[in-house]
Design a protein around this motif. Structure first.
Motif, short mmCIF file in Angstrom:
data_model
loop_
_atom_site.label_atom_id
_atom_site.label_comp_id
_atom_site.label_asym_id
_atom_site.label_seq_id
_atom_site.Cartn_x
_atom_site.Cartn_y
_atom_site.Cartn_z
N GLU A 56 2.36 -46.90 28.05
CA GLU A 56 2.82 -47.41 29.39
C GLU A 56 1.69 -46.67 31.32
O GLU A 56 1.35 -45.73 30.89
CB GLU A 56 4.34 -46.76 29.77
CG GLU A 56 5.24 -47.15 29.42
CD GLU A 56 6.18 -46.66 29.07
OE1 GLU A 56 6.03 -46.14 30.05
OE2 GLU A 56 7.56 -46.22 28.31
N PRO B 131 -0.14 -54.90 37.88
CA PRO B 131 1.45 -54.68 37.58
C PRO B 131 1.37 -53.89 36.18
O PRO B 131 0.91 -53.85 35.84
CB PRO B 131 1.73 -56.03 37.15
CG PRO B 131 0.62 -56.42 36.02
CD PRO B 131 0.21 -56.52 37.37
N ASP B 132 3.19 -53.47 36.80
CA ASP B 132 3.71 -52.43 35.72
C ASP B 132 2.91 -52.70 34.31
O ASP B 132 3.36 -54.00 34.08
CB ASP B 132 4.31 -51.34 35.39
CG ASP B 132 4.06 -50.49 36.98
OD1 ASP B 132 3.24 -49.72 37.31
OD2 ASP B 132 5.98 -49.95 37.20
N SER B 133 2.82 -52.15 33.06
CA SER B 133 2.56 -51.95 31.57
C SER B 133 3.44 -51.60 30.27
O SER B 133 2.84 -50.32 30.54
CB SER B 133 0.55 -53.23 31.41
OG SER B 133 0.07 -51.79 31.60
N ASN C 296 3.15 -56.21 27.56
CA ASN C 296 3.88 -57.03 28.82
C ASN C 296 4.06 -56.21 29.71
O ASN C 296 3.59 -54.92 29.60
CB ASN C 296 5.44 -57.12 28.13
CG ASN C 296 5.92 -57.44 26.63
OD1 ASN C 296 5.21 -58.27 26.19
ND2 ASN C 296 6.68 -57.17 26.09
N THR C 297 4.44 -57.04 30.94
CA THR C 297 3.57 -56.24 32.02
C THR C 297 4.75 -57.30 32.70
O THR C 297 5.75 -58.31 32.80
CB THR C 297 2.53 -56.97 32.77
OG1 THR C 297 3.02 -58.59 33.15
CG2 THR C 297 1.99 -56.82 32.31
N SER C 298 5.24 -56.52 33.66
CA SER C 298 6.83 -56.64 35.17
C SER C 298 6.13 -56.20 36.45
O SER C 298 5.27 -55.63 36.73
CB SER C 298 7.70 -55.36 34.61
OG SER C 298 7.35 -53.94 34.29
N THR C 299 6.69 -57.21 37.27
CA THR C 299 6.16 -57.04 38.18
C THR C 299 7.11 -57.03 39.36
O THR C 299 8.31 -56.61 39.07
CB THR C 299 5.74 -59.13 39.06
OG1 THR C 299 7.48 -59.40 38.60
CG2 THR C 299 5.11 -59.35 38.12
N ASP C 300 7.13 -56.05 39.96
CA ASP C 300 7.90 -55.44 41.61
C ASP C 300 7.07 -56.14 42.51
O ASP C 300 6.29 -56.90 43.02
CB ASP C 300 8.25 -53.93 40.91
CG ASP C 300 6.91 -52.86 41.04
OD1 ASP C 300 6.10 -53.69 41.86
OD2 ASP C 300 6.97 -51.89 40.90
N THR D 213 3.06 -63.29 38.07
CA THR D 213 4.37 -63.27 37.87
C THR D 213 4.34 -62.57 36.51
O THR D 213 2.92 -61.96 35.98
CB THR D 213 5.01 -64.74 37.32
OG1 THR D 213 3.20 -65.21 36.29
CG2 THR D 213 5.02 -66.06 37.96
N ALA D 214 4.90 -61.97 36.13
CA ALA D 214 4.88 -61.13 34.68
C ALA D 214 4.24 -61.86 33.19
O ALA D 214 4.06 -63.16 33.29
CB ALA D 214 6.20 -60.81 34.07
N ARG E 118 2.21 -62.10 29.78
CA ARG E 118 2.30 -61.36 28.16
C ARG E 118 1.13 -61.46 27.18
O ARG E 118 0.49 -62.57 27.26
CB ARG E 118 3.72 -61.84 27.69
CG ARG E 118 5.10 -61.86 28.05
CD ARG E 118 6.31 -62.27 27.13
NE ARG E 118 7.01 -61.28 27.66
CZ ARG E 118 8.60 -62.08 27.16
NH1 ARG E 118 8.41 -62.71 26.11
NH2 ARG E 118 9.88 -62.14 27.48
#
Length: 732
Positions: free
Chosen positions: A387, A419-421, A454-458, A469-470, A472
């Protein structure tokens, strides 16, 4: 021309390896044991020529405190550094560096580095293992993905820490040690205390290290607090490290635990950023600039180890967790003007971080089968979950009105450059060393690796990249290798190796989004990056008899889809041109070269030896690869007795004349002479002293300035002049 000839003669006279200067005569014949090359213990003389071991004796002689010291005398291996603030970035092997080099401690991957868009230093580097805790450092040069996966595209560095058995056994059940070291280059003191204990069914080790120092001196002369400054920035640093190991069991079954905590803090006055700087019509006058950088790394392990007498010789299963938390904070006060008009008078407080947590499970077994063809099979599997995050916050206060703003240089805070991954990696591998009756050894290996990112956007990431956008990323690869070892009489052994490398796009390259309108540049994402791949070929020869040893290696590496930061054009923001960069795949990059080393004991107690490395690197457009090193080597002469020894070394490099552009700085050639001595007056006391750069030579390390454009402040990147180190060790 005469000077060059004289330098060559002097180099030949002073050739040798200083590590022998610390070895008693009885110990000098012991072959180092290397585990990294085949994931199975073997002596160094059985390993391929591209494998080297830096032992504890060498580290002591070099008064090693950091990565740069560790590889100081290893030709073809170097450390990109930023001595003005952030320190050492990582390892460069044969012109390949960054996260393309797999760096491990005790076989466990250490966190990745983060360069932040590019530079020879790193915002978060990989100099995060305490050198006093190391038993040895194994280096494998060249791609090694068949055994170690996608991170090993350019090579492997495994730092092996000391264990209880290195201090205690059935004949000596307790150990206490105390070591103090001083280095004049940064006025630093380091103290390490060691306690170890032995019981019939248990062993334990505790090592505590504390260091304090200042900025590393260079050969610059301008001490002004301005952009013209060429001496290193004023800095205070301190660090501590805790290493605890314990195991319980018997000769066949053992349960092992480990805890490691590393902390390093730098507080820097960024003196070379003070004063006025112009960016087009805008002038920024900076009156205060202070940096606060912190590194915290924690490693926890628990495992089981089996040692057998049947076909299954060894097996182990290890679960681990490693956490990295870094801070790169700063306070800057400045006045911005356009002509005579004042645009702003503010103080900015930045609070940045880089965080990475790695959790994993490793399993490995070693089997031996006797017969007409003896086989040693090493097989295993690994799962790791990584992470990664890059939080950034900034607060700007107007010094005239007290107004607070969360916007700076066109960026809204808090934000994230990527982004966080979460990355999940699963791999299995197998290697079979087949030893034939005539001594020929054929070693095929194969690894399968599956990688998923996988990434997650905030909102923080959207503040930096509103359209983001997120994303993969999924990829997998089979990476084979094949090595052939052929004895040619009793003294010569030939080697040939083919291997493939594989590396998935890292956590930041595909998704990095960053803009600085004040300085006129931006990095934009690229969701279409492909995995990097390589093909590597090596030919080598080793020679050894009772008094001499030598080896030579030739290598050729070809990389496909090599990821590199590229300028892609210019956009306009607020009527100001902004240069845009993006990470892209290059079709082809190739490196090739040759390395050689030799040692000869010509009289009792005397040894002469040396090493040399030459390479070339080319990008897809035919331009030289700036990170490829120039011709360089190490030569020395040593004399050792049972209780004392002396040695000298000459580190040298040819001018770095092959650069990608006429504007790139070409580091001049140099020859730097070091001398050292050690004395053991009593069984429990050892004293060491070393003088580095005896001739007070002004020089640049190639990797510190590789690809850097020439400026009027190049002296800022020079190495330390004449300096010395001293150590005292007590052992009971």
């Amino acid at each position: 021309m005469k000077k060059k000839a004289i330098a060559c003669v002097i180099g030949a006279v002073f050739s040798g390896q200083l590590y022998a200067a610390q070895m008693p005569v009885a110990q000098a014949e012991i072959e180092p044991v290397v585990v990294t090359a085949d994931r199975n213990a073997q002596t160094l003389d059985k390993a391929a020529p591209n494998v080297s071991v830096i032992g504890r004796k060498t580290l002591n002689q070099a008064s090693a405190q950091d990565l740069d010291d560790i590889v100081m005398y290893e030709s073809g291996v170097s450390v990109p550094s930023d001595n003005n603030r952030r320190g050492h970035a990582g390892i460069n092997i044969r012109g390949i560096d960054g996260n393309r080099i797999l760096m491990m401690v005790d076989g466990v991957r250490i966190p990745e580095s983060y360069a932040g868009g590019g530079s020879n230093g790193a915002i978060s580097g990989r100099d995060m293992v305490e050198s006093d805790t190391l038993k040895q450092v194994d280096i494998v040069k060249g791609p090694y993905s068949a055994l170690y996966g996608s991170d090993a595209l350019g090579g492997v560095v495994n730092m092996v820490t000391l264990s209880p058995s290195d201090f205690v056994d059935e004949g000596k059940r307790g150990h206490f040690g105390l070591k103090h070291g001083y280095r004049s280059r940064d006025r630093s003191h380091g103290v390490t205390a060691t306690v170890a204990g032995f019981h019939e069914n248990a062993e334990g080790l505790l090592m505590l290290t504390r260091r304090q120092g200042h900025e590393t001196e260079n050969m610059g002369s301008d001490t002004s607090y301005s952009t013209a400054r060429t001496t290193t920035n004023p800095q205070k640093n301190n660090a501590y490290n805790v290493l605890a190991k314990g195991n319980i069991g018997n000769e066949r079954h053992r349960f092992e635990t480990l805890y490691e905590q590393y902390y390093h803090a730098n507080d820097t006055v960024l003196a070379n950023g003070l004063g006025s700087q112009s960016r087009g019509p805008v002038t920024i006058a900076t009156s205060e600039s202070n940096a606060r950088d912190r590194i915290r790394r924690q490693r926890i392990e628990a495992g089981y180890r089996y040692a057998g007498e049947g076909r299954l010789k060894e097996a182990n299963l290890t679960a681990y967790q490693q956490k990295l938390r870094t801070e790169d904070d700063a306070v800057d006060a400045s006045i911005t003007r356009m002509g005579a008009r004042q645009l702003g008078n503010s103080t900015r407080y930045s609070d940045y971080g880089f965080n990475q947590t790695i959790r994993g499970l490793n399993g490995r077994g070693v089997w031996e089968f006797d017969g007409t063809v003896k086989q040693t099979v090493v097989a295993g599997a690994e799962y790791k979950h990584t992470e990664t995050a890059r939080p950034r916050d900034s607060l700007t206060v107007d010094n005239l009105t007290g107004t607070v703003s969360k916007t700076y240089a066109g960026s809204t805070y808090p934000n994230k450059t990527f982004p966080d991954s979460k990355r999940k990696t699963f791999s299995v591998y197998a290697q079979d060393s087949l030893t034939f009756g005539n001594g020929i050894v054929l070693t095929p290996a194969l690894r399968y690796e599956k990688d998923k990112l996988n990434t997650s956007t905030d909102q923080a990431y959207l503040n930096a990249n509103p359209g983001g956008t997120a994303t993969r990323f999924n990829d997998s690869a089979l990476t084979p290798s094949l090595r052939l070892s052929v004895p040619m009489g009793e003294q010569f052994t030939g080697f040939a190796t083919y291997s493939q490398g594989f590396r998935t796009p890292p956590f930041d390259s595909a998704t990095m989004a960053f803009a600085n309108t004040t300085y006129g540049y931006a990095v934009i994402p690229n969701a279409n990056l492909k995995s990097e791949r390589s093909n590597s070929f090596e030919l080598g020869m080793k020679f050894k008899n009772e008094r001499a040893r030598a080896q030579v290696t030739a290598f050729y590496n070809r990389y496909r889809n090599f990821i590199n930061r590229t300028e892609i054009g210019t956009s306009t923001v607020g009527r100001r041109p902004i240069i845009q960069y993006q990470y892209q795949n290059l079709d082809h990059v190739k490196t090739y070269g040759a390395e050689a080393s030799a040692a000869y004991k010509f009289l009792p107690g005397w040894q002469v030896s040396g090493s040399i490395a030459w390479m070339r690197g080319e990008q897809q457009d035919g331009k030289p690869l700036d990170s490829a090193y120039p011709l360089n080597g190490v030569l020395g002469l040593d004399y050792t007795q049972e209780k004392w020894g002396v040695g000298t070394k000459l580190r040298w490099s040819k001018k770095h004349s092959r650069v990608s552009s006429d504007t790139v700085f070409q580091a001049p050639g140099y020859g730097v002479w070091d001398v050292g001595a050690w004395y053991k007056p009593f069984k429990n006391l050892e004293i060491g002293a070393n003088i580095y750069n005896v001739g007070n030579k002004k020089y640049w390390q190639h990797t510190d300035v590789a690809g850097m454009s020439r400026t009027s402040v190049m002296d800022l990147y020079t190495e330390t002049g004449r300096n010395f180190a001293a150590t005292v060790q007590l052992k009971f």
